[in-house]
Design a protein around this motif. Structure first.
Motif, PDB file in Angstrom:
ATOM      1  N   VAL A 241      94.588  34.568   4.162  1.00 40.89           N
ATOM      2  CA  VAL A 241      95.074  35.656   4.782  1.00 40.89           C
ATOM      3  C   VAL A 241      96.100  36.142   3.094  1.00 40.89           C
ATOM      4  O   VAL A 241      96.773  35.366   2.635  1.00 40.89           O
TER       5      VAL A 241
ATOM      6  N   SER B  56      88.084  33.451   1.648  1.00 39.03           N
ATOM      7  CA  SER B  56      88.474  33.144   2.319  1.00 39.03           C
ATOM      8  C   SER B  56      90.109  33.221   2.522  1.00 39.03           C
ATOM      9  O   SER B  56      90.334  31.725   2.051  1.00 39.03           O
TER      10      SER B  56
ATOM     11  N   SER C  65      96.411  29.848   2.798  1.00 42.49           N
ATOM     12  CA  SER C  65      95.476  29.109   2.961  1.00 42.49           C
ATOM     13  C   SER C  65      95.137  28.542   4.472  1.00 42.49           C
ATOM     14  O   SER C  65      96.873  28.492   4.179  1.00 42.49           O
TER      15      SER C  65
ATOM     16  N   THR D 167      96.318  40.466   5.720  1.00 42.95           N
ATOM     17  CA  THR D 167      94.861  40.837   5.998  1.00 42.95           C
ATOM     18  C   THR D 167      94.204  39.340   6.336  1.00 42.95           C
ATOM     19  O   THR D 167      94.667  38.479   4.931  1.00 42.95           O
ATOM     20  N   ARG D 168      93.402  39.127   6.954  1.00 39.36           N
ATOM     21  CA  ARG D 168      92.552  37.993   7.332  1.00 39.36           C
ATOM     22  C   ARG D 168      90.992  38.071   6.485  1.00 39.36           C
ATOM     23  O   ARG D 168      90.651  38.925   7.085  1.00 39.36           O
TER      24      ARG D 168
ATOM     25  N   THR E 259      87.879  37.539   5.658  1.00 44.47           N
ATOM     26  CA  THR E 259      86.652  35.958   5.419  1.00 44.47           C
ATOM     27  C   THR E 259      85.608  36.823   4.742  1.00 44.47           C
ATOM     28  O   THR E 259      84.709  37.788   5.468  1.00 44.47           O
TER      29      THR E 259
ATOM     30  N   ASN F  77      92.683  42.346   9.601  1.00 39.16           N
ATOM     31  CA  ASN F  77      90.986  41.490   9.833  1.00 39.16           C
ATOM     32  C   ASN F  77      89.927  42.241   9.182  1.00 39.16           C
ATOM     33  O   ASN F  77      89.646  43.702   8.770  1.00 39.16           O
TER      34      ASN F  77
ATOM     35  N   GLY G 250     100.044  34.336  13.114  1.00 39.58           N
ATOM     36  CA  GLY G 250      99.321  35.658  13.045  1.00 39.58           C
ATOM     37  C   GLY G 250     100.221  36.347  12.297  1.00 39.58           C
ATOM     38  O   GLY G 250      99.710  37.389  12.232  1.00 39.58           O
TER      39      GLY G 250
END
Lengths: 114, 114
Positions: A89, A87, A38, A109-110, A112, A10, B41
């Motif tokens: 993943v 934003s 997305s 990897t997320r 934001t 993250n 996830g």
């Protein structure tokens, strides 16, 4: 390693900042891919490496995005001047050779951007 | 323009029944098609690959068909189990460039109820 590893899992960053996302593919895999996903959508192709060279970067959305794979193994996706629309993943995948074969994905990897 | 469509609505079925997921595409001539499973996830996990000259492929409880005339692939899970609940993605690959680059559909969420 046993699978494709991506770090960080993250990442929260402020608009306008620079970020680097790392991908460690399966050892011996020559082909490496970056995708972006997305919410509610399928992965969208960004760039493909064969060895050290970017053989197809047609999916990179603009020149703020850049990726390298200097030694033909680990790859880094770099995003400059991040925007909220970045934003998503970011997924990395590798395969033994390119072409019609199984791709192994990391957990992503997320990112934001706030 | 190129388009890949999967059932946009979630598919809910009873345990033990056969789940059938659809992938339709337009303005595209894939050399092969792949199906992936994705859990929340997590990155996609490869299930099956079928080439343009193959009509059907099977693996345990999974079966994939590929009709290049109809521009459609069907993905079947027989004797479904609650553990099969996930999002399933179809992905098309072109053979001419042989890069392994994939174009994904948006995915269909399958829910198997006990």
């Amino acid at each position: 390693g046993a699978g494709v590893s991506q770090t960080p899992s993250n990442k929260v960053t402020e608009k306008g900042k620079y970020v680097e996302l790392r991908c460690d593919p399966i050892s011996g895999h020559t082909a490496l891919y970056w995708y972006r996903q997305s919410l509610g959508q399928g992965p969208e192709f960004l760039i493909y490496f064969q060895g050290t060279g970017a053989a197809d970067d047609s999916g990179l959305p603009n020149d703020r995005f850049f990726a390298v794979r200097p030694e033909g193994s680990v790859s880094t996706l770099k995003i400059q001047r991040t925007e909220r629309g970045d934003s998503a993943v970011y997924l990395c995948a590798s395969s033994l050779t390119p072409g019609a074969r199984e791709a192994f994905f990391g957990q992503g990897t997320r990112l934001t951007v706030v | 323009s190129q388009k890949i469509e999967q059932n946009s609505e979630a598919l809910n079925i009873q345990e033990g029944k056969t789940a059938t997921l659809t992938c339709n595409y337009t303005n595209y001539s894939p050399a092969y098609l792949q199906w992936y499973r994705q859990d929340p996830g997590r990155g996609p996990v490869f299930l099956l690959l079928i080439r343009e000259n193959e009509k059907e492929k099977r693996k345990e409880r999974l079966k994939v068909t590929f009709d290049t005339t109809l521009k459609q692939s069907l993905f079947h899970i027989t004797a479904s189990q609650p553990a099969d609940s996930a999002t399933y993605l179809c992905a098309l690959g072109k053979g001419s460039s042989n890069t392994g680059k994939l174009i994904f559909g948006q995915g269909t969420t399958l829910q198997v109820k006990p």
